[in-house]
Enzyme design. Structure first.
Site, PDB file in Angstrom:
ATOM      1  N   HIS A 254       0.856  -1.198   0.000  1.00 41.92           N
ATOM      2  CA  HIS A 254       0.000   0.000   0.000  1.00 41.92           C
ATOM      3  C   HIS A 254       0.880   1.232   0.000  1.00 41.92           C
ATOM      4  O   HIS A 254       1.951   1.227   0.584  1.00 41.92           O
ATOM      5  CB  HIS A 254      -0.909   0.013   1.243  1.00 41.92           C
ATOM      6  CG  HIS A 254      -2.068   0.944   1.090  1.00 41.92           C
ATOM      7  ND1 HIS A 254      -1.983   2.280   1.388  1.00 41.92           N
ATOM      8  CD2 HIS A 254      -3.318   0.724   0.624  1.00 41.92           C
ATOM      9  CE1 HIS A 254      -3.160   2.840   1.116  1.00 41.92           C
ATOM     10  NE2 HIS A 254      -3.985   1.926   0.652  1.00 41.92           N
ATOM     11  N   GLU A 309      -7.777  -5.340  -0.178  1.00 36.70           N
ATOM     12  CA  GLU A 309      -8.336  -6.126  -1.272  1.00 36.70           C
ATOM     13  C   GLU A 309      -8.268  -7.629  -1.032  1.00 36.70           C
ATOM     14  O   GLU A 309      -9.041  -8.389  -1.604  1.00 36.70           O
ATOM     15  CB  GLU A 309      -7.617  -5.786  -2.591  1.00 36.70           C
ATOM     16  CG  GLU A 309      -7.665  -4.337  -2.978  1.00 36.70           C
ATOM     17  CD  GLU A 309      -9.059  -3.854  -3.362  1.00 36.70           C
ATOM     18  OE1 GLU A 309     -10.045  -4.337  -2.768  1.00 36.70           O
ATOM     19  OE2 GLU A 309      -9.161  -2.994  -4.233  1.00 36.70           O
TER      20      GLU A 309
HETATM   21  N1  ACO Z   1       4.054  -7.575  -4.781  1.00 37.12           N
HETATM   22  C1  ACO Z   1       5.360  -7.559  -5.105  1.00 37.12           C
HETATM   23  N2  ACO Z   1       6.119  -6.445  -5.083  1.00 37.12           N
HETATM   24  C2  ACO Z   1       5.518  -5.309  -4.694  1.00 37.12           C
HETATM   25  C3  ACO Z   1       4.160  -5.267  -4.322  1.00 37.12           C
HETATM   26  C4  ACO Z   1       3.420  -6.472  -4.381  1.00 37.12           C
HETATM   27  N3  ACO Z   1       2.135  -6.512  -4.052  1.00 37.12           N
HETATM   28  N4  ACO Z   1       3.835  -4.004  -3.988  1.00 37.12           N
HETATM   29  C5  ACO Z   1       4.957  -3.267  -4.141  1.00 37.12           C
HETATM   30  N5  ACO Z   1       5.966  -4.071  -4.565  1.00 37.12           N
HETATM   31  C6  ACO Z   1       7.342  -3.667  -4.882  1.00 37.12           C
HETATM   32  C7  ACO Z   1       7.381  -2.933  -6.200  1.00 37.12           C
HETATM   33  O1  ACO Z   1       7.606  -3.810  -7.278  1.00 37.12           O
HETATM   34  C8  ACO Z   1       8.489  -1.930  -6.008  1.00 37.12           C
HETATM   35  O2  ACO Z   1       9.700  -2.573  -6.273  1.00 37.12           O
HETATM   36  P1  ACO Z   1      10.868  -1.791  -7.092  1.00 37.12           P
HETATM   37  O3  ACO Z   1      11.230  -0.617  -6.211  1.00 37.12           O
HETATM   38  O4  ACO Z   1      11.941  -2.821  -7.234  1.00 37.12           O
HETATM   39  O5  ACO Z   1      10.259  -1.367  -8.392  1.00 37.12           O
HETATM   40  C9  ACO Z   1       8.440  -1.628  -4.498  1.00 37.12           C
HETATM   41  O6  ACO Z   1       7.749  -2.724  -3.875  1.00 37.12           O
HETATM   42  C10 ACO Z   1       7.696  -0.357  -4.183  1.00 37.12           C
HETATM   43  O7  ACO Z   1       6.454  -0.397  -4.877  1.00 37.12           O
HETATM   44  P2  ACO Z   1       5.728   0.887  -5.412  1.00 37.12           P
HETATM   45  O8  ACO Z   1       5.011   0.533  -6.676  1.00 37.12           O
HETATM   46  O9  ACO Z   1       6.640   2.054  -5.414  1.00 37.12           O
HETATM   47  O10 ACO Z   1       4.683   1.124  -4.285  1.00 37.12           O
HETATM   48  P3  ACO Z   1       3.412   2.040  -4.416  1.00 37.12           P
HETATM   49  O11 ACO Z   1       3.269   2.728  -3.140  1.00 37.12           O
HETATM   50  O12 ACO Z   1       3.425   2.875  -5.633  1.00 37.12           O
HETATM   51  O13 ACO Z   1       2.323   0.916  -4.664  1.00 37.12           O
HETATM   52  C11 ACO Z   1       0.503  -0.511  -4.628  1.00 37.12           C
HETATM   53  C12 ACO Z   1       1.264   0.589  -3.867  1.00 37.12           C
HETATM   54  C13 ACO Z   1       0.126   0.001  -6.008  1.00 37.12           C
HETATM   55  C14 ACO Z   1      -0.776  -0.863  -3.881  1.00 37.12           C
HETATM   56  C15 ACO Z   1       1.417  -1.767  -4.771  1.00 37.12           C
HETATM   57  O14 ACO Z   1       1.790  -2.232  -3.478  1.00 37.12           O
HETATM   58  C16 ACO Z   1       0.771  -2.886  -5.585  1.00 37.12           C
HETATM   59  O15 ACO Z   1       0.883  -2.879  -6.812  1.00 37.12           O
HETATM   60  N6  ACO Z   1       0.096  -3.879  -4.919  1.00 37.12           N
HETATM   61  C17 ACO Z   1      -0.568  -4.940  -5.644  1.00 37.12           C
HETATM   62  C18 ACO Z   1      -1.918  -4.467  -6.190  1.00 37.12           C
HETATM   63  C19 ACO Z   1      -2.959  -4.241  -5.101  1.00 37.12           C
HETATM   64  O16 ACO Z   1      -3.052  -4.994  -4.128  1.00 37.12           O
HETATM   65  N7  ACO Z   1      -3.762  -3.180  -5.279  1.00 37.12           N
HETATM   66  C20 ACO Z   1      -4.808  -2.767  -4.327  1.00 37.12           C
HETATM   67  C21 ACO Z   1      -4.337  -1.630  -3.477  1.00 37.12           C
HETATM   68  S1  ACO Z   1      -5.460  -1.247  -2.165  1.00 37.12           S
HETATM   69  C22 ACO Z   1      -6.511  -0.070  -2.836  1.00 37.12           C
HETATM   70  O17 ACO Z   1      -6.142   0.741  -3.597  1.00 37.12           O
HETATM   71  C23 ACO Z   1      -7.944  -0.086  -2.446  1.00 37.12           C
END
Ligand code: ACO
Length: 369
Positions: A254, A309
């Site tokens: 998140h 989620e």
């Molecule tokens: N699985 C694996 N790796 C992850 C995940 C995940 N669920 N979430 C983040 N990371 C990794 C990213 O790949 C990134 O790695 P990098 O720096 O090597 O590129 C690092 O952790 C940081 O991730 P960001 O994308 O910068 O984190 P951000 O704060 O932008 O993303 C998000 C948050 C979009 C929710 C992300 O955690 C994600 O994609 N999760 C999976 C999708 C999901 O569950 N969405 C629902 C969100 S809840 C809602 O909105 C109601």
């Protein structure tokens, strides 16, 4: 592409940058706290029906005393009836559309009339239930204005009344996801409202932003993931394989929470009360455990915890809702937040018009040619 920090130094995700003052909700990411209209999520979800929670959000947004719960129930009942009256013209166009696409079309048809926040909130379950039934070749069912919002949705969808436990579980879900700080769809709704456009436009824009997999589009993939894993024994190797391929695990991570998302706990408790099959719950627990351990190894410096989620998927599946309808059901709750934020923006804010940094080519001056 890592777009977290651009070459110019700006944060393209606007993280940490306040874009509005709000009395509606507050997310304390480091502590895993969510405050809704002055109460902690757990207390708020335990205390409110859908109608009383909506009354509080809309009242707070307008800095007025909330409407009585009965008044909101009557207003939503009338709004559902008005939405049903519009369905005839819409239904043929739903053919071939996904449930999210059908809802997009249906929302676009809601007129900007008196109390648009109630009109648009009342319309969502009617459109969604009708579109889901149409997929099974069934005619839409008229709403019953005497029922609570969640109960009427389940009845319109299934053709028979839902149990009290199911109505309570869906109500808990809708209230839990009603608002969540400056999330992407709420920001979208506020930007639209800041131009002076009406609340139905703000809700339509909010829904568009919600549909992406990085926001409200994740529960369906969560369920697909659980199905692919299949049995608790496969959880560890499946999760490791996905991370090796560079995939993200849906339902984890998140932008704001650095600890567990408090909504996951409220939904997990609601799910346990609904008593789904022990098998499904055991699989979910095994996948959650394996994912958390693997994410810790994968990104030791980036706390990645269970988000809302993950248990949303389990809860909505436990209610036998169609998987493709999970994001529209999310919208059924979040629309209250979108419309409340839109009202608050129009009362307290101004046109949102940020700047951009130009990194393109500059025109060559005539005298240099
Ligand atoms: N699985 C694996 N790796 C992850 C995940 C995940 N669920 N979430 C983040 N990371 C990794 C990213 O790949 C990134 O790695 P990098 O720096 O090597 O590129 C690092 O952790 C940081 O991730 P960001 O994308 O910068 O984190 P951000 O704060 O932008 O993303 C998000 C948050 C979009 C929710 C992300 O955690 C994600 O994609 N999760 C999976 C999708 C999901 O569950 N969405 C629902 C969100 S809840 C809602 O909105 C109601």
């Amino acid at each position: 592409m890592n777009t977290n920090v651009q070459t110019s130094g700006i944060k393209s995700g606007l993280e940490g940058i306040p874009a509005a003052e709000t009395a509606l909700s507050h997310v304390v990411g480091a502590a895993g706290e969510l405050i809704l209209c002055g109460a902690h999520l757990k207390d708020f979800a335990a205390a409110h029906s859908f109608e009383s929670a909506a009354a509080l959000f809309w009242g707070t947004a307008q800095d007025e005393a909330p409407m009585a719960e009965e008044q909101v129930r009557a207003g939503l009942g009338a709004a559902r009836a008005a939405a049903f009256a519009r369905l005839g013209a819409l239904l043929p166009s739903f053919e071939g559309l996904s449930l999210s696409e059908a809802l997009r079309l249906g929302l676009a048809a809601v007129p900007e009339e008196d109390a648009p926040h109630i009109a648009v909130t009342g319309a969502i379950p009617v459109i969604l239930a009708a579109a889901a039934r149409a997929k099974e070749g069934k005619a839409p069912l008229a709403p019953d204005a005497s029922l609570p919002h969640a109960a009427d949705f389940l009845r319109m969808l299934r053709g028979e009344p839902a149990s009290e436990a199911e109505v309570t579980a869906l109500t808990t879900y809708l209230v839990t996801v009603m608002d969540h700080g400056m999330n992407a769809s709420t920001f979208t709704a506020r930007v639209i409202a800041s131009t002076g456009a009406g609340l139905t436009w703000a809700a339509l824009g909010g829904f568009a932003a919600l549909t992406g997999p990085l926001h409200g589009g994740a529960p369906e993939p969560v369920l697909n993931m659980l199905e692919e894993v299949g049995t608790p024994a496969r959880a560890e190797s499946w999760v490791a394989g996905e991370l090796e391929k560079g995939e993200r695990l849906m339902g984890f991570g998140h932008r704001i929470y650095k600890v567990r998302d408090p909504r996951a706990d409220v939904l997990k408790a609601a799910l346990e009360r609904l008593s789904p099959s022990g098998e499904k719950l055991a699989l979910a627990r095994a996948v959650e455990e394996a994912a958390l351990a693997a994410l810790k190894r994968h990104k030791p410096d980036r706390p990645l915890e269970t988000n809302v989620e993950f248990y949303t998927a389990m809860l909505l599946d436990g209610l036998a809702l169609p998987r493709a309808g999970f994001t529209p059901v999310f919208a059924m709750g979040r629309v209250v937040g979108w419309t409340a934020h839109a009202m608050e923006q129009q009362r307290t804010g101004r046109l949102i018009r940020p700047a951009s940094l130009y990194v393109g080519r500059k025109p060559v001056r005539e005298e240099w040619r």
